[in-house]
Design a protein around this motif. Sequence first.
Motif, PDB file in Angstrom:
ATOM      1  N   VAL B 135       0.855  -1.185   0.000  1.00  0.00           N
ATOM      2  CA  VAL B 135       0.000   0.000   0.000  1.00  0.00           C
ATOM      3  C   VAL B 135       0.895   1.241   0.000  1.00  0.00           C
ATOM      4  CG1 VAL B 135      -1.852   1.186   1.218  1.00  0.00           C
ATOM      5  CG2 VAL B 135      -1.700  -1.304   1.300  1.00  0.00           C
ATOM      6  N   LYS B 136       0.574   2.178  -0.872  1.00  0.00           N
ATOM      7  CA  LYS B 136       1.459   3.331  -1.049  1.00  0.00           C
ATOM      8  C   LYS B 136       1.149   4.442  -0.057  1.00  0.00           C
ATOM      9  CE  LYS B 136       2.544   2.367  -5.815  1.00  0.00           C
ATOM     10  NZ  LYS B 136       2.404   2.744  -7.199  1.00  0.00           N
ATOM     11  N   VAL B 137       1.085   4.080   1.201  1.00  0.00           N
ATOM     12  CA  VAL B 137       0.912   5.095   2.242  1.00  0.00           C
ATOM     13  C   VAL B 137       1.861   4.791   3.400  1.00  0.00           C
ATOM     14  CG1 VAL B 137      -1.501   5.740   1.765  1.00  0.00           C
ATOM     15  CG2 VAL B 137      -1.022   3.821   3.278  1.00  0.00           C
ATOM     16  N   TYR B 164      -4.605   6.779  14.781  1.00  0.00           N
ATOM     17  CA  TYR B 164      -4.056   6.329  13.500  1.00  0.00           C
ATOM     18  C   TYR B 164      -3.784   7.530  12.601  1.00  0.00           C
ATOM     19  CZ  TYR B 164      -4.083   4.214   8.843  1.00  0.00           C
ATOM     20  OH  TYR B 164      -3.748   3.832   7.564  1.00  0.00           O
ATOM     21  N   LYS B 166      -1.992   8.541   8.624  1.00  0.00           N
ATOM     22  CA  LYS B 166      -1.328   8.076   7.399  1.00  0.00           C
ATOM     23  C   LYS B 166      -1.120   9.244   6.459  1.00  0.00           C
ATOM     24  CE  LYS B 166      -5.221   6.632   4.475  1.00  0.00           C
ATOM     25  NZ  LYS B 166      -6.316   7.283   5.131  1.00  0.00           N
ATOM     26  N   THR B 167      -0.184   9.050   5.565  1.00  0.00           N
ATOM     27  CA  THR B 167       0.049  10.065   4.552  1.00  0.00           C
ATOM     28  C   THR B 167       0.460   9.358   3.272  1.00  0.00           C
ATOM     29  OG1 THR B 167       1.200  12.130   4.063  1.00  0.00           O
ATOM     30  CG2 THR B 167       2.480  10.450   5.157  1.00  0.00           C
ATOM     31  N   PRO B 168       0.011   9.856   2.125  1.00  0.00           N
ATOM     32  CA  PRO B 168       0.353   9.156   0.882  1.00  0.00           C
ATOM     33  C   PRO B 168       1.802   9.392   0.494  1.00  0.00           C
ATOM     34  CG  PRO B 168      -0.915  11.119   0.397  1.00  0.00           C
ATOM     35  CD  PRO B 168      -0.819  11.028   1.887  1.00  0.00           C
TER      36      PRO B 168
END
Lengths: 220, 218
Positions: B135-137, B164, B166-168
Amino acid sequence: MNRARLLIWACLAPLVTGCVSATVDQMVFNSPTEGIGDASVVILGRRHASDYETEPDFIRCVGKHISSQDESIRIIDELEFVNTLYPWFEPRTAPLQAADLGRLLTHLPVAEKLAALQTRYMIWIDGSTVRNDAAGSMTCGISPGGAGCFGFGTWSNDADYEAVIWDFSNRAEVGRINASATGQSYMPAVVIPIPIIAPVQGTACDSIGDQLLEFLSQHY
Amino acid sequence: MSGLMTSGLERLPVVAVFALVMLLAGCGGKQVLVEGQFPAPVMNKLPLTIGIWYDDEFANHEFFDEAAGRAESSWRVSTGQAQVELWDTLLRGMFREVVYMRGKPGPGQMNPVTDAVLMLAVEELQYAIPAQTNVKVYEIWMRYRLDLVTTGGEPIANWTMPAYGKTPTAFMQSDEGAVNLAAVMALRDAGAHFATSFLRIPDVQQWLAGLPRKGDVL
């Protein structure tokens, strides 16, 4: 000689940028008939999915596209809006439906902040651009004499975004736009790699921006 | 020919140094001192005087993950300073008055008088970067343990809370920068979670209902 040059350029021109095809669907219920006046618009990205998130760059791109085409439309910066109303627009707490705005406005400080911002429309954009179908290979080498690469790579990018427009005054959804774009990029390398990038995300940004302009601007 | 050889030999040290730097860059661990800005919450303040006690482990919290193989890097993610900044800002925006404790609440410990004292601990922290998943995060996940106690250390409520962030993947953004951003998002999520759920904790509701003149905060 001139014919030969023309032929070379004719062959190279399609390669300078990759090809992109875009599709836009629009469904609008209540468009303002005389623009939005002094009110402002905020464009926000949806970030609650686990496997992707709407790119902040894309949100900025759509905002810039709208304000560059119609300077009378005031776009509130996404980060500024989310910070001003923390913690009510974080991925965990952001309203998922227009009807949830009523619950949010029961908090007096939130209602006051929103009134101060004069926010008329809230636009939620959900989607992402992904890279698919990469193929080819490239070899790069370095030696005392220099460095260079040789090979060929290609990949496709797919962008799929949906914009949902909420009207703050009616606390209702008033429009929905879907834009998808796909394009093939290439990278031939003979000593120097030459990227020929298909502007897939930019095309999706322009498509959504144009549709939103039709909705928001009295000039379109 | 001679000229070519000479220029190649002259470049050799430069190329060797470049290659060495590239090799060494792969060996070093990655360190992230989490830094970010945390806005004050927009909400009506609860009419309570709340005490805060950060123990050293929390105030200097860091996460260390040793590389599993040569292809991976070890990671050290220090969140303590950012944690304190977040919770200071959040609690000041949520409660009428916030007081720092001199010592851990307990029998015999002299502390300022408050309605309750909040103690925080990071029980677990996990991270994921695109090199480890498909996954590209970049992701950070944390689990907090929260204890609300009296100044004498008697428990009022205790619960756990996940957070939680997340960042791309972003062009020209380093792994460290992306992990920092994911950590800041996780901290913001922790603040949002706490601010919107504090009054829904059953033990907290029960405690507030029993407070003289303060039961109406519910």
